[in-house]
Write an enzyme that holds these catalytic residues in place. Sequence first.
Site, PDB file in Angstrom:
ATOM      1  N   LYS A  20      -1.619  82.513  22.034  1.00  0.00           N
ATOM      2  CA  LYS A  20      -2.039  83.755  21.367  1.00  0.00           C
ATOM      3  C   LYS A  20      -1.262  83.948  20.062  1.00  0.00           C
ATOM      4  O   LYS A  20      -1.828  84.308  19.030  1.00  0.00           O
ATOM      5  CB  LYS A  20      -1.842  84.956  22.309  1.00  0.00           C
ATOM      6  CG  LYS A  20      -2.834  84.970  23.480  1.00  0.00           C
ATOM      7  CD  LYS A  20      -2.495  86.017  24.540  1.00  0.00           C
ATOM      8  CE  LYS A  20      -3.438  85.907  25.736  1.00  0.00           C
ATOM      9  NZ  LYS A  20      -3.151  86.852  26.827  1.00  0.00           N
ATOM     10  N   GLN A  23       1.662  90.594  29.027  1.00  0.00           N
ATOM     11  CA  GLN A  23       1.039  89.469  29.728  1.00  0.00           C
ATOM     12  C   GLN A  23       1.133  89.686  31.245  1.00  0.00           C
ATOM     13  O   GLN A  23       2.212  89.955  31.786  1.00  0.00           O
ATOM     14  CB  GLN A  23       1.716  88.155  29.308  1.00  0.00           C
ATOM     15  CG  GLN A  23       1.041  86.902  29.854  1.00  0.00           C
ATOM     16  CD  GLN A  23      -0.388  86.684  29.348  1.00  0.00           C
ATOM     17  OE1 GLN A  23      -0.726  87.079  28.227  1.00  0.00           O
ATOM     18  NE2 GLN A  23      -1.229  86.073  30.157  1.00  0.00           N
ATOM     19  N   ASP A  83      -5.968  94.857  24.963  1.00  0.00           N
ATOM     20  CA  ASP A  83      -6.491  94.217  26.174  1.00  0.00           C
ATOM     21  C   ASP A  83      -7.592  95.065  26.812  1.00  0.00           C
ATOM     22  O   ASP A  83      -8.314  94.589  27.684  1.00  0.00           O
ATOM     23  CB  ASP A  83      -5.363  94.047  27.207  1.00  0.00           C
ATOM     24  CG  ASP A  83      -4.799  92.634  27.236  1.00  0.00           C
ATOM     25  OD1 ASP A  83      -5.559  91.683  26.971  1.00  0.00           O
ATOM     26  OD2 ASP A  83      -3.600  92.500  27.537  1.00  0.00           O
TER      27      ASP A  83
HETATM   28  N1  GUN Z   1      -3.387  87.421  32.264  1.00  0.00           N
HETATM   29  C1  GUN Z   1      -4.533  86.722  32.428  1.00  0.00           C
HETATM   30  N2  GUN Z   1      -5.472  87.128  31.548  1.00  0.00           N
HETATM   31  C2  GUN Z   1      -4.895  88.096  30.793  1.00  0.00           C
HETATM   32  C3  GUN Z   1      -5.363  88.895  29.711  1.00  0.00           C
HETATM   33  O1  GUN Z   1      -6.516  88.800  29.254  1.00  0.00           O
HETATM   34  N3  GUN Z   1      -4.454  89.778  29.207  1.00  0.00           N
HETATM   35  C4  GUN Z   1      -3.195  89.905  29.719  1.00  0.00           C
HETATM   36  N4  GUN Z   1      -2.399  90.817  29.164  1.00  0.00           N
HETATM   37  N5  GUN Z   1      -2.743  89.191  30.717  1.00  0.00           N
HETATM   38  C5  GUN Z   1      -3.592  88.284  31.255  1.00  0.00           C
END
Ligand code: GUN
Length: 295
Positions: free
Chosen positions: A54, A98, A121
């Site tokens: 990311k 995350q 998110d």
């Molecule tokens: N863990 C797995 N997928 C995601 C996501 O799209 N966002 C976040 N913050 N954590 C994740």
Amino acid sequence: MSARILDGKSIAAELRAEIAAAVAAMKAATGRVPGLGVVLVGDNPASRSYVTAKEKACAAAGIHSREINLPAQSSREEILAAVRALNADDAIDGILVQLPLPDSSIEREVIEAIDPAKDVDGFHPTNVGRMVLGLPSFVPCTPNGVVEILRRAGVPLAGASVVVVGRSQIVGRPLSILLSQKGVDATVTLCHTRTKDIARHTREADIVVVAAGRPHTLTAEMVRPGAVVIDVGVNRVPDASKAAGYRLAGDVDFDAVSAKASAITPVPGGVGPMTIAMLLHNTVEAARRRRSAAS
Ligand code: GUN
């Protein structure tokens, strides 16, 4: 029949080029670039590699990023303080924590501490509620990426019968809401671990989306010839022939299903890159909204 491969990697590259151009235009007009704040707690290798991917994508698009990396044994207060620091940082437009957290029992509280205007998110109840109501909101990145891949591949959604397998808060449930919204207009069935006969549903579907977190959840007998199959799964399967000791596999029995479907996403290179592109998209959108609210 051999399925058309829906190449998420190249669709995401297209999107990322559009986003980079929008960031450059914002910088030329305002002197500022969008900023993403990331909280990573602990050293789960999969989470570490998602966060690195990311941040690299942010850098490539010209988006500023700030990571707060906390030890696995951090207290609830320390994690909440990291979120508050990013809420207060004016250079940060979007925040992501995350998941999963080492202590999953505090995830809800941590997500609710994120300023909804920075919740790229789309996990905060304000954004979830607004999405359900069809109001402008941040839409979770993976479901948004699935819809975008279908749109850009020209798969008709209005009136289509879609079966989503998996009801997670992050993927299956929000995806079922997005697909049934006015303007998208699919007819959605959401299957889960307590569904009596999943194959009975998937066999009738024009489009099957699998987000179950288990390899071989969807086999060839479960799809009708010509169906479109989207595989959201990312599973690390032990494989001694690989240097890392594992290979990535989706939730779909790819070899058998791709012989029967009309189109299918691969793993890796399908939905994963789209998730990251949608995160960048939401971060630019957050920057636009915050700056227009401030002016
Ligand atoms: N863990 C797995 N997928 C995601 C996501 O799209 N966002 C976040 N913050 N954590 C994740």
